[in-house]
Design a protein around this motif. Structure first.
Motif, short mmCIF file in Angstrom:
data_model
loop_
_atom_site.label_atom_id
_atom_site.label_comp_id
_atom_site.label_asym_id
_atom_site.label_seq_id
_atom_site.Cartn_x
_atom_site.Cartn_y
_atom_site.Cartn_z
N GLU A 69 0.82 -1.22 0.00
CA GLU A 69 0.00 0.00 0.00
C GLU A 69 0.85 1.26 0.00
O GLU A 69 0.40 2.30 -0.46
CB GLU A 69 -0.94 0.01 1.21
CG GLU A 69 -2.07 -0.98 1.08
CD GLU A 69 -3.10 -0.85 2.18
OE1 GLU A 69 -3.12 0.18 2.88
OE2 GLU A 69 -3.89 -1.80 2.33
N THR A 70 2.06 1.16 0.54
CA THR A 70 2.95 2.33 0.62
C THR A 70 4.34 1.93 0.13
O THR A 70 4.68 0.74 0.08
CB THR A 70 3.08 2.83 2.07
OG1 THR A 70 3.76 1.83 2.84
CG2 THR A 70 1.71 3.13 2.69
N GLU A 73 6.15 -0.03 2.79
CA GLU A 73 5.79 -1.45 2.80
C GLU A 73 6.47 -2.18 1.65
O GLU A 73 6.92 -3.33 1.79
CB GLU A 73 4.27 -1.62 2.71
CG GLU A 73 3.81 -3.05 2.84
CD GLU A 73 2.30 -3.21 2.79
OE1 GLU A 73 1.84 -4.27 3.24
OE2 GLU A 73 1.58 -2.30 2.32
N PHE A 128 5.39 4.04 -7.20
CA PHE A 128 4.92 4.90 -6.11
C PHE A 128 5.18 6.38 -6.39
O PHE A 128 5.18 7.20 -5.48
CB PHE A 128 5.55 4.46 -4.78
CG PHE A 128 4.92 3.20 -4.25
CD1 PHE A 128 3.76 3.25 -3.51
CD2 PHE A 128 5.48 1.97 -4.54
CE1 PHE A 128 3.15 2.09 -3.03
CE2 PHE A 128 4.89 0.80 -4.08
CZ PHE A 128 3.73 0.85 -3.33
N THR A 175 10.44 7.80 3.85
CA THR A 175 9.29 7.59 4.72
C THR A 175 9.58 6.44 5.67
O THR A 175 10.02 5.38 5.24
CB THR A 175 8.04 7.22 3.88
OG1 THR A 175 7.83 8.23 2.90
CG2 THR A 175 6.81 7.08 4.74
N GLU A 181 3.11 -2.01 9.46
CA GLU A 181 3.96 -2.52 8.38
C GLU A 181 5.18 -3.22 8.95
O GLU A 181 5.57 -4.30 8.48
CB GLU A 181 4.40 -1.36 7.47
CG GLU A 181 3.25 -0.74 6.69
CD GLU A 181 3.62 0.54 5.97
OE1 GLU A 181 2.95 0.86 4.96
OE2 GLU A 181 4.57 1.25 6.40
#
Length: 195
Positions: A69-70, A73, A128, A175, A181
């Motif tokens: 999702e990120t 992750e 991303f 990040t 996560e």
């Protein structure tokens, strides 16, 4: 069976140990059975390289394409590869890189594998929203750190190495990973940070 024996011999004693008669003795079988599976020693060595590439490069490609999702992750998915020898075998990578110094053909295979691994990591960053140049430099940072670990044969306490993971993620992508996560990452590796 022959390929597994060749791999064990290669990792234990180097390329010169990958010879038909010593492998047959190790397997306690006739050397003539080798020719049912391989044309000659070169065919066995080619199969060994194919196995290395499919396993180790394949691990990078699979991890980089895995759902996340990120970006944090996604980086954690990739870092799992560095910590799980069932997915990626650092000793195998180190041995093949050593072999590459003796053979231009093997060096070309290693360079092609490095290009594929870097492309997979770059594509992960681009997925991303990172620009091409940023994705390239970040991919190189992630990958070259790992290859450094392998080439220097770094031995670290597992807890100390795992404690660095959140900082690595933050440095690689800008990040920090969220607690959930990080918890999934630890669970995948069977690591309990509280232990």
């Amino acid at each position: 069976m022959w390929l597994d024996a060749a791999k064990r011999a290669f990792l234990e004693a180097g390329l010169d140990a990958v010879k038909i008669q010593p492998l047959a003795s190790r397997l306690n079988i006739s050397r003539t059975s080798f020719y049912w599976f391989f044309k000659d020693r070169n065919a066995l060595l080619d199969a060994l390289l194919e196995h290395w590439d499919a396993k180790n490069t394949g691990a990078f490609e699979t991890a980089c394409a895995a759902y996340a999702e990120t970006i944090a992750e996604a980086i954690l998915n990739l870092i799992v590869v560095f910590h799980d020898e069932a997915e990626f075998e650092p000793q195998f990578d180190f041995a093949v890189r050593g072999w590459a110094h003796q053979s231009d053909a093997v060096m070309a295979r290693v360079n092609a594998a490095d290009d594929r691994r870097l492309a997979a990591i770059r594509a992960m960053f681009e997925r991303f929203g990172y620009g091409a140049e940023d994705a390239d430099v970040r991919a190189r940072t992630v990958y070259l750190v790992q290859i450094g670990y392998i080439s220097m044969q770094v031995r670290e306490d597992r807890a100390a190495r795992m404690a660095r993971v959140p900082s690595y993620v933050r440095i690689y992508c800008g990040t920090a990973p969220a607690p959930n996560e990080l918890a999934r990452f630890h669970a995948r590796l069977g690591f309990d940070p509280a232990a």
